[in-house]
Scaffold this motif. Structure first.
Motif, PDB file in Angstrom:
ATOM      1  N   VAL A 216     -10.346  12.594  -0.030  1.00  0.00           N
ATOM      2  CA  VAL A 216     -11.501  13.173  -0.700  1.00  0.00           C
ATOM      3  C   VAL A 216     -12.703  13.232   0.227  1.00  0.00           C
ATOM      4  CG1 VAL A 216     -13.091  12.842  -2.615  1.00  0.00           C
ATOM      5  CG2 VAL A 216     -10.674  12.443  -2.949  1.00  0.00           C
TER       6      VAL A 216
ATOM      7  N   LEU B 235     -12.578  16.474   1.714  1.00  0.00           N
ATOM      8  CA  LEU B 235     -12.817  17.518   0.721  1.00  0.00           C
ATOM      9  C   LEU B 235     -14.295  17.690   0.432  1.00  0.00           C
ATOM     10  CD1 LEU B 235     -11.372  19.441  -1.228  1.00  0.00           C
ATOM     11  CD2 LEU B 235     -11.323  17.595  -2.892  1.00  0.00           C
ATOM     12  N   ALA B 236     -15.034  16.623   0.420  1.00  0.00           N
ATOM     13  CA  ALA B 236     -16.451  16.692   0.067  1.00  0.00           C
ATOM     14  C   ALA B 236     -17.270  17.495   1.067  1.00  0.00           C
ATOM     15  CB  ALA B 236     -17.021  15.278  -0.036  1.00  0.00           C
TER      16      ALA B 236
ATOM     17  N   THR C  12     -18.704  21.695   0.652  1.00  0.00           N
ATOM     18  CA  THR C  12     -19.884  22.247   0.023  1.00  0.00           C
ATOM     19  C   THR C  12     -21.039  22.421   1.006  1.00  0.00           C
ATOM     20  OG1 THR C  12     -19.206  21.214  -2.021  1.00  0.00           O
ATOM     21  CG2 THR C  12     -21.453  21.979  -1.918  1.00  0.00           C
TER      22      THR C  12
ATOM     23  N   THR D  73      -6.862  23.199  -5.650  1.00  0.00           N
ATOM     24  CA  THR D  73      -8.170  22.785  -6.148  1.00  0.00           C
ATOM     25  C   THR D  73      -9.294  23.125  -5.169  1.00  0.00           C
ATOM     26  OG1 THR D  73      -7.972  20.539  -5.259  1.00  0.00           O
ATOM     27  CG2 THR D  73      -7.160  20.907  -7.490  1.00  0.00           C
ATOM     28  N   TRP D  74      -8.945  23.545  -3.957  1.00  0.00           N
ATOM     29  CA  TRP D  74      -9.955  23.962  -2.981  1.00  0.00           C
ATOM     30  C   TRP D  74     -10.324  25.434  -3.130  1.00  0.00           C
ATOM     31  CZ3 TRP D  74      -7.093  22.057   2.059  1.00  0.00           C
ATOM     32  CH2 TRP D  74      -6.947  20.660   1.999  1.00  0.00           C
TER      33      TRP D  74
ATOM     34  N   SER E 290     -14.007  26.507  -3.845  1.00  0.00           N
ATOM     35  CA  SER E 290     -14.914  26.047  -2.794  1.00  0.00           C
ATOM     36  C   SER E 290     -14.742  26.872  -1.525  1.00  0.00           C
ATOM     37  CB  SER E 290     -14.669  24.568  -2.490  1.00  0.00           C
ATOM     38  OG  SER E 290     -14.993  23.756  -3.596  1.00  0.00           O
TER      39      SER E 290
ATOM     40  N   GLU F  91     -16.411  21.791  -7.097  1.00  0.00           N
ATOM     41  CA  GLU F  91     -15.288  21.009  -7.601  1.00  0.00           C
ATOM     42  C   GLU F  91     -15.035  19.783  -6.740  1.00  0.00           C
ATOM     43  OE1 GLU F  91     -11.374  19.457  -8.193  1.00  0.00           O
ATOM     44  OE2 GLU F  91     -12.048  20.443  -6.352  1.00  0.00           O
ATOM     45  N   SER F  92     -15.255  19.901  -5.433  1.00  0.00           N
ATOM     46  CA  SER F  92     -14.997  18.768  -4.547  1.00  0.00           C
ATOM     47  C   SER F  92     -15.913  17.582  -4.855  1.00  0.00           C
ATOM     48  CB  SER F  92     -15.159  19.191  -3.091  1.00  0.00           C
ATOM     49  OG  SER F  92     -16.425  19.754  -2.859  1.00  0.00           O
ATOM     50  N   GLN F  93     -17.192  17.874  -5.134  1.00  0.00           N
ATOM     51  CA  GLN F  93     -18.115  16.788  -5.505  1.00  0.00           C
ATOM     52  C   GLN F  93     -17.745  16.178  -6.851  1.00  0.00           C
ATOM     53  OE1 GLN F  93     -19.023  19.479  -4.047  1.00  0.00           O
ATOM     54  NE2 GLN F  93     -20.566  19.075  -2.500  1.00  0.00           N
TER      55      GLN F  93
ATOM     56  N   GLU G 145     -14.687  15.757  -7.906  1.00  0.00           N
ATOM     57  CA  GLU G 145     -13.622  14.805  -7.619  1.00  0.00           C
ATOM     58  C   GLU G 145     -14.179  13.522  -7.013  1.00  0.00           C
ATOM     59  OE1 GLU G 145     -10.210  16.207  -5.600  1.00  0.00           O
ATOM     60  OE2 GLU G 145     -10.009  18.028  -6.812  1.00  0.00           O
ATOM     61  N   THR G 146     -15.134  13.667  -6.123  1.00  0.00           N
ATOM     62  CA  THR G 146     -15.681  12.489  -5.457  1.00  0.00           C
ATOM     63  C   THR G 146     -16.524  11.642  -6.403  1.00  0.00           C
ATOM     64  OG1 THR G 146     -15.740  13.675  -3.353  1.00  0.00           O
ATOM     65  CG2 THR G 146     -17.090  11.695  -3.524  1.00  0.00           C
TER      66      THR G 146
END
Length: 440
Positions: A7, A10-11, A14, A107-108, A111, A397-399, A401-402
């Protein structure tokens, strides 16, 4: 997606989303946007789907040779670990040095779509690969922001299921897997004794936390974002969903406190070793077998819902997991890239590759293969078709998840330490998570 990725990587997406990015071309060539300056070559970044990179190369190389024989186009393959993949993609969008075609976690999609670097799959591009209607609707729902042309095409699909230990159920006098959450808790109390526990969890695995909370959120009528894409983490449904999940440890006492620290598939190891009777997971058969568990020792059933009957809306019991196939917009071989996507999503290749990886084809016709009628794969396939929903397709979406994944991790830590987990404490953690989201 098949493998739960880092993750932290992933973050970072953004920070680049919405910026003016240099789109990526194939290798070092200098053709213009969407050109065909290199018609005989393609570079392909594949995600690590198998037990190791060598296994992926063994699976994919013969298929790429087959594509070359059919088209005359040579494909240069690089298999990239999940821990590195997103950072590699982001670096490629800024440097202009990268692949023509690549795998992305579904899920990416939104983003990465916001970067403007990926080819939009409009009607013309879908027509070039046989049409949009060949794909399962749920898988298409995880290809980008609603109302926009998809940023990618589904390649491998997965959903969640309930895996259970047959011997432990028989010993506890339980004749069938639970269909409702009340059943799961009741069965769980019979199974949690003698140093063994009913349900495995990965309390420090932020991505898995989100997957579980999202499905429960749908059952409580929560989406975590409103129609405008603004976070609604403190809604009644979201709070209820997170509390229900953490309460399996905090209140119901059917998850071992030590699971609060799990983050790397340890719950699957415990299940395979007979320490835990149930686990909620994506395709896990190969992992169990690798741990020495025989196929006839475990069973599989749909993830429970309150009514016992999975379906739409409040009966959703899984997020849509999977891998998408994307094309960089300024590839130097646009025609070849489309041909490659058509090849990889053809009925025959979909059946072959998804069998090899233990995933489910997002192409409807390929699901007719007998391999997807086995007890375990049939549950995953039917869940994908009938009762799975995509995670929020929003640029942030990445934030999500985090921040929410970390909130759940903190609540599991409280439960493991014997600190009370209340509606107010869940609300407080989710409020902190919402405050961490970027302001739109």
């Amino acid at each position: 997606m098949r493998r739960l990725r880092a993750v932290a990587a992933l973050a970072t997406v953004t920070a680049l989303a919405g910026a003016t990015l240099t789109a990526c071309g194939g290798g070092t060539s200098t053709g213009g946007e969407g050109s065909n300056a290199s018609p005989k070559t393609l570079t392909y970044w594949a995600s690590n789907q198998g037990p190791n990179i060598a296994a992926d190369k063994k699976i994919l190389t013969p298929e790429l040779k087959k594509f070359e024989q059919q088209t005359g186009i040579k494909v240069k393959l690089e298999v990239i670990p999940w821990s590195d993949l997103l950072n590699r993609i982001l670096a490629a969008t800024t440097s202009g040095q990268g692949p023509d075609v690549l795998n992305i976690g579904n899920t990416w999609s939104s983003s990465l779509q916001a970067t403007g670097a990926l080819l939009p799959w409009d009607a013309k591009n879908f027509a070039a690969i046989g049409g949009k209607d060949r794909f399962v609707d749920a898988a298409l729902g995880s290809t980008g922001t609603a109302g926009k042309d998809p940023a990618a095409v589904p390649l491998y699909s997965l959903s969640y299921a309930l895996y259970y230990n047959k011997a432990m159920f028989k010993e506890a006098g339980i004749s069938k897997p639970p269909a409702t959450w009340d059943d799961l808790v009741a069965d769980g109390k019979k199974l949690s004794k003698g140093g063994k526990w009913a349900l495995g969890a990965e309390g420090s695995n932020l991505v898995n936390n989100i997957h579980q909370a999202f499905a429960l959120g749908k059952q409580h009528g929560a989406d975590f974002f409103d129609a405008q894409g603004k976070p609604t983490f403190t809604s009644h449904g979201a709070v209820s969903a997170v509390k229900q999940y953490v309460d399996f440890m905090a209140k119901n006492k059917i998850i071992a406190p030590g699971n609060a620290e799990y983050a790397q598939n340890q719950s699957l190891r415990d299940f395979a070793q007979g320490k835990t009777a149930m686990v909620l997971w994506q395709a896990a058969a190969t992992t169990f077998e690798a741990q020495g568990m025989k196929p006839d020792e475990w069973g599989v059933a749909p993830v429970p819902v309150a009514s016992g009957k999975p379906g739409a809306e409040r009966q959703i019991n899984s997020m849509v997991a999977g891998i998408n196939l994307a094309v960089f917009e300024n590839t130097d071989n646009l025609d070849g890239a489309r041909k490659f996507v058509k090849f990889m999503t053809s009925d025959a290749e979909q059946a072959h590759l998804n069998k090899a990886y233990g995933s489910i084809p997002p192409v409807t016709a390929a699901q007719q293969d007998a391999a997807f009628d086995r007890a375990d794969t049939a549950v995953l396939r039917d869940t994908l078709r009938k009762s799975a929903a995509p995670l929020p397709q929003v640029p942030n979406e990445s934030q999500f998840e985090t921040s929410v994944g970390t909130a759940i991790k903190k609540l599991f830590a409280d439960a493991a330490a014997g600190r009370p987990v209340t509606t107010d404490s869940v609300m407080s953690e989710l409020s902190k998570a919402q405050q961490q989201m970027p302001k739109s």
